[in-house]
Scaffold this motif. Structure first.
Motif, PDB file in Angstrom:
ATOM      1  N   GLU A  61       2.465  11.508   8.172  1.00 32.44           N
ATOM      2  CA  GLU A  61       3.912  11.712   8.118  1.00 32.44           C
ATOM      3  C   GLU A  61       4.299  12.508   6.876  1.00 32.44           C
ATOM      4  OE1 GLU A  61       6.283   8.136   8.354  1.00 32.44           O
ATOM      5  OE2 GLU A  61       5.397   7.666  10.305  1.00 32.44           O
ATOM      6  N   HIS A  62       3.635  12.172   5.765  1.00 30.09           N
ATOM      7  CA  HIS A  62       3.991  12.808   4.500  1.00 30.09           C
ATOM      8  C   HIS A  62       3.244  14.120   4.283  1.00 30.09           C
ATOM      9  CE1 HIS A  62       5.706   8.868   3.758  1.00 30.09           C
ATOM     10  NE2 HIS A  62       6.376   9.381   2.786  1.00 30.09           N
ATOM     11  N   PHE A  63       2.140  14.284   4.999  1.00 27.48           N
ATOM     12  CA  PHE A  63       1.336  15.473   4.764  1.00 27.48           C
ATOM     13  C   PHE A  63       1.403  16.470   5.916  1.00 27.48           C
ATOM     14  CE2 PHE A  63      -0.558  13.403   1.173  1.00 27.48           C
ATOM     15  CZ  PHE A  63      -0.900  14.471   0.369  1.00 27.48           C
ATOM     16  N   GLY A  64       2.008  16.058   6.992  1.00 28.43           N
ATOM     17  CA  GLY A  64       2.081  16.935   8.152  1.00 28.43           C
ATOM     18  C   GLY A  64       2.689  18.289   7.815  1.00 28.43           C
ATOM     19  N   GLU A  65       3.804  18.243   7.103  1.00 29.90           N
ATOM     20  CA  GLU A  65       4.484  19.495   6.781  1.00 29.90           C
ATOM     21  C   GLU A  65       3.640  20.345   5.839  1.00 29.90           C
ATOM     22  OE1 GLU A  65       8.053  19.112   4.528  1.00 29.90           O
ATOM     23  OE2 GLU A  65       8.266  21.297   4.400  1.00 29.90           O
ATOM     24  N   VAL A  66       3.064  19.679   4.845  1.00 28.77           N
ATOM     25  CA  VAL A  66       2.200  20.389   3.904  1.00 28.77           C
ATOM     26  C   VAL A  66       1.042  21.059   4.637  1.00 28.77           C
ATOM     27  CG1 VAL A  66       0.550  20.074   2.015  1.00 28.77           C
ATOM     28  CG2 VAL A  66       2.783  18.965   1.926  1.00 28.77           C
ATOM     29  N   MET A  67       0.470  20.330   5.563  1.00 23.83           N
ATOM     30  CA  MET A  67      -0.647  20.866   6.339  1.00 23.83           C
ATOM     31  C   MET A  67      -0.254  22.151   7.066  1.00 23.83           C
ATOM     32  SD  MET A  67      -3.361  19.309   5.910  1.00 23.83           S
ATOM     33  CE  MET A  67      -4.033  17.776   5.344  1.00 23.83           C
ATOM     34  N   ILE A 117       0.832  -1.200   0.000  1.00 27.50           N
ATOM     35  CA  ILE A 117       0.000   0.000   0.000  1.00 27.50           C
ATOM     36  C   ILE A 117       0.871   1.257   0.000  1.00 27.50           C
ATOM     37  CG2 ILE A 117      -1.620   1.343   1.391  1.00 27.50           C
ATOM     38  CD1 ILE A 117      -2.815  -1.338   2.347  1.00 27.50           C
ATOM     39  N   GLN A 118       1.876   1.238   0.863  1.00 28.09           N
ATOM     40  CA  GLN A 118       2.753   2.404   0.959  1.00 28.09           C
ATOM     41  C   GLN A 118       3.549   2.599  -0.327  1.00 28.09           C
ATOM     42  OE1 GLN A 118       5.000   2.170   4.617  1.00 28.09           O
ATOM     43  NE2 GLN A 118       3.142   2.259   5.877  1.00 28.09           N
ATOM     44  N   ALA A 119       3.918   1.495  -0.955  1.00 24.81           N
ATOM     45  CA  ALA A 119       4.646   1.600  -2.223  1.00 24.81           C
ATOM     46  C   ALA A 119       3.770   2.219  -3.308  1.00 24.81           C
ATOM     47  CB  ALA A 119       5.139   0.225  -2.657  1.00 24.81           C
ATOM     48  N   VAL A 120       2.497   1.869  -3.285  1.00 26.48           N
ATOM     49  CA  VAL A 120       1.552   2.445  -4.250  1.00 26.48           C
ATOM     50  C   VAL A 120       1.435   3.956  -4.023  1.00 26.48           C
ATOM     51  CG1 VAL A 120      -0.887   2.551  -4.899  1.00 26.48           C
ATOM     52  CG2 VAL A 120       0.231   0.340  -4.654  1.00 26.48           C
ATOM     53  N   MET A 121       1.291   4.341  -2.769  1.00 21.85           N
ATOM     54  CA  MET A 121       1.180   5.765  -2.450  1.00 21.85           C
ATOM     55  C   MET A 121       2.459   6.519  -2.806  1.00 21.85           C
ATOM     56  SD  MET A 121      -1.841   6.331  -1.316  1.00 21.85           S
ATOM     57  CE  MET A 121      -1.806   7.917  -0.497  1.00 21.85           C
ATOM     58  N   ALA A 122       3.574   5.871  -2.548  1.00 25.10           N
ATOM     59  CA  ALA A 122       4.870   6.545  -2.713  1.00 25.10           C
ATOM     60  C   ALA A 122       5.075   7.045  -4.143  1.00 25.10           C
ATOM     61  CB  ALA A 122       5.996   5.589  -2.318  1.00 25.10           C
ATOM     62  N   ARG A 123       4.654   6.277  -5.117  1.00 30.33           N
ATOM     63  CA  ARG A 123       4.850   6.686  -6.515  1.00 30.33           C
ATOM     64  C   ARG A 123       4.215   8.043  -6.800  1.00 30.33           C
ATOM     65  NH1 ARG A 123       3.773   1.777 -10.661  1.00 30.33           N
ATOM     66  NH2 ARG A 123       1.661   1.905  -9.843  1.00 30.33           N
ATOM     67  N   TYR A 124       3.115   8.331  -6.117  1.00 31.52           N
ATOM     68  CA  TYR A 124       2.457   9.618  -6.328  1.00 31.52           C
ATOM     69  C   TYR A 124       3.032  10.711  -5.442  1.00 31.52           C
ATOM     70  CZ  TYR A 124      -1.045   7.460  -9.296  1.00 31.52           C
ATOM     71  OH  TYR A 124      -1.669   6.825 -10.333  1.00 31.52           O
ATOM     72  N   LEU A 125       3.296  10.349  -4.203  1.00 26.43           N
ATOM     73  CA  LEU A 125       3.809  11.346  -3.260  1.00 26.43           C
ATOM     74  C   LEU A 125       5.146  11.915  -3.731  1.00 26.43           C
ATOM     75  CD1 LEU A 125       2.858   9.657   0.136  1.00 26.43           C
ATOM     76  CD2 LEU A 125       1.805  11.647  -0.939  1.00 26.43           C
ATOM     77  N   GLU A 126       5.930  11.045  -4.346  1.00 25.61           N
ATOM     78  CA  GLU A 126       7.252  11.484  -4.817  1.00 25.61           C
ATOM     79  C   GLU A 126       7.147  12.548  -5.916  1.00 25.61           C
ATOM     80  OE1 GLU A 126       9.089   7.846  -5.945  1.00 25.61           O
ATOM     81  OE2 GLU A 126       9.375   7.217  -3.859  1.00 25.61           O
ATOM     82  N   VAL A 127       6.045  12.522  -6.633  1.00 22.07           N
ATOM     83  CA  VAL A 127       5.841  13.529  -7.677  1.00 22.07           C
ATOM     84  C   VAL A 127       5.134  14.756  -7.112  1.00 22.07           C
ATOM     85  CG1 VAL A 127       4.688  14.041  -9.869  1.00 22.07           C
ATOM     86  CG2 VAL A 127       5.757  11.808  -9.503  1.00 22.07           C
ATOM     87  N   LEU A 128       4.115  14.499  -6.308  1.00 23.17           N
ATOM     88  CA  LEU A 128       3.288  15.601  -5.823  1.00 23.17           C
ATOM     89  C   LEU A 128       4.011  16.520  -4.855  1.00 23.17           C
ATOM     90  CD1 LEU A 128       0.135  16.561  -5.727  1.00 23.17           C
ATOM     91  CD2 LEU A 128       0.262  15.599  -3.432  1.00 23.17           C
ATOM     92  N   MET A 129       4.699  15.940  -3.905  1.00 27.25           N
ATOM     93  CA  MET A 129       5.240  16.719  -2.796  1.00 27.25           C
ATOM     94  C   MET A 129       6.237  17.799  -3.230  1.00 27.25           C
ATOM     95  SD  MET A 129       3.608  16.214  -0.229  1.00 27.25           S
ATOM     96  CE  MET A 129       2.498  15.064   0.551  1.00 27.25           C
ATOM     97  N   PRO A 130       7.226  17.442  -4.022  1.00 29.09           N
ATOM     98  CA  PRO A 130       8.162  18.489  -4.451  1.00 29.09           C
ATOM     99  C   PRO A 130       7.451  19.596  -5.236  1.00 29.09           C
ATOM    100  CG  PRO A 130       9.026  16.306  -4.949  1.00 29.09           C
ATOM    101  CD  PRO A 130       7.610  16.120  -4.532  1.00 29.09           C
ATOM    102  N   ALA A 131       6.544  19.205  -6.109  1.00 27.24           N
ATOM    103  CA  ALA A 131       5.826  20.204  -6.904  1.00 27.24           C
ATOM    104  C   ALA A 131       5.005  21.126  -6.025  1.00 27.24           C
ATOM    105  CB  ALA A 131       4.927  19.509  -7.918  1.00 27.24           C
TER     106      ALA A 131
END
Lengths: 210, 210
Positions: free
Chosen positions: B130-136, B54-68
């Motif tokens: 963990e991945h969205f805390g900073e964005v929030m 599940i985390q691997a599936v999410m990671a493919r998107y987070l890696e693109v979205l987060m930096p942008a």
DNA sequence: TTTAAATTAAAACGCATGTTTAAAATATGC
DNA sequence: GCATATTTTAAACATGCGTTTTAATTTAAA
């Protein structure tokens, strides 16, 4: 003198609490019967199935909410003019009336509704829509009167956003309230959420398109 | 000449599609491996566990979205003045960039996010936060600048409503789009949902309190 | 008090899940 | 081309689930 709490009610109460906290699928009959301190088989004896138990839990709230909500709509409908905010304020009293079912009833019900709504393809979705279909259509019509400038398609989507915001606020409410308390050093009562929600929803629906 | 699709990728792709449609818990490894046409045990061999998949599936998107997304925020942050709408517009391009991951990427990702967010007490919630805390926190700060009149507590709740509306729009999107198409005789593309969502969210956040 | 009905209780059933095992097959490096 | 490592396969495992069964018990009626 009141009869001691019946097995059926013990099950309903325990199920309601667990459902509202963890959702329907994530709550097992074994958890429920342990919490209620009754035998596992009694759920199927008294309700027939887990599905039926879930609907019985929902029914106790729907029976109170629906008539009250329709009454509010009946009152608003004949008026010539009203605002989006007026429409959403229709939910205040009926939701508040759920306190008669139980302390914290409004929050519990909205949590249950949230989990039901999140259960994408299950029977719950159908069951909920059966009971909410009419309300939805009335709500849609009322919002259209309050906001004639919005296209039906736009209004449809905004109503959906409204639903999402409302329902999610409750489902993730407990966890979120912890964060809120930690970050802002204030404890936020559950019914204040509705008070915060309504202006937000009205503002969203009233927003200019594009 | 490109190497034939590896087992690991076949699993990731099949899992992603099924997760986005039915959610994480409701999708079994047997469904995934059947769809991917690989052996059941290969999931645990390549990923270790369903959780890790599940985390691997999410990671493919987070890696693109987060930096942008962070880049957009970086651009807006130093400015003296900006509106709520400006803040939400920051999401447009990063979400759109998910099309590079896959056709329909933005919708798929938001569905996944919705299911992750709905998974109240699971590991997903923690992983997502963990991945969205900073964005929030950045989002909260930016919205506060755009809307200095709102108290931090009010803003916190409104951000939460924003999340709920966004996430639910996607989770129940497919079913809803059917209804919308039936009732309004128009097919509504998925990326149009974001276009409809953003004005709603901005209107809600900008609404007067109480 | 006796008899019949309703309820509770313990145990098992059938099934689906994620995971593990151990052997077979395939690919890799020398 | 052989030896080694990697990957695939089929089968079983352990667990938890909703449900059913059958017997014991309690309640209610006659």
């Amino acid at each position: 003198m009141a009869k001691r709490e019946t097995t059926k009610d013990k099950i309903l109460n325990a199920a309601e609490a667990l459902f509202a906290e963890h959702g329907f699928e994530q709550t097992s009959l074994r958890q429920i019967t342990a919490e209620a301190d009754v035998n596992l088989a009694s759920v199927n004896y008294h309700f027939g199935s887990k599905k039926a138990l879930i609907q019985a839990v929902m029914a106790r709230y729907l029976e109170v909410l629906m008539p009250a909500l329709n009454a509010e709509f009946d009152q608003l409908e004949p008026q010539a003019q009203f605002t989006t905010r007026d429409v959403f304020d229709c939910f205040r009293e009926p939701l508040n009336a759920l306190k008669k079912v139980r302390k914290g009833g409004p929050t519990i019900f909205l949590s249950l509704l949230g989990f039901a709504y999140a259960d994408i393809q299950g029977h719950l979705r159908r069951y909920t829509m059966e009971h909410f279909g009419e309300v939805m259509h009335r709500l849609l019509a009322l919002l259209h009167v309050a906001n004639p400038n919005l296209s039906p398609a736009d209004m449809f989507w905004r109503l959906h956003f409204v639903l999402g915001a409302s329902v999610f606020a409750q489902v993730s409410g407990p966890a979120l309230r912890e964060i809120a308390a930690a970050d802002f050093g204030e404890s936020i009562a559950a019914d204040q959420v509705v008070d915060r929600l309504i202006p937000f929803l009205a503002g969203g629906v009233d927003a200019p398109t594009a």
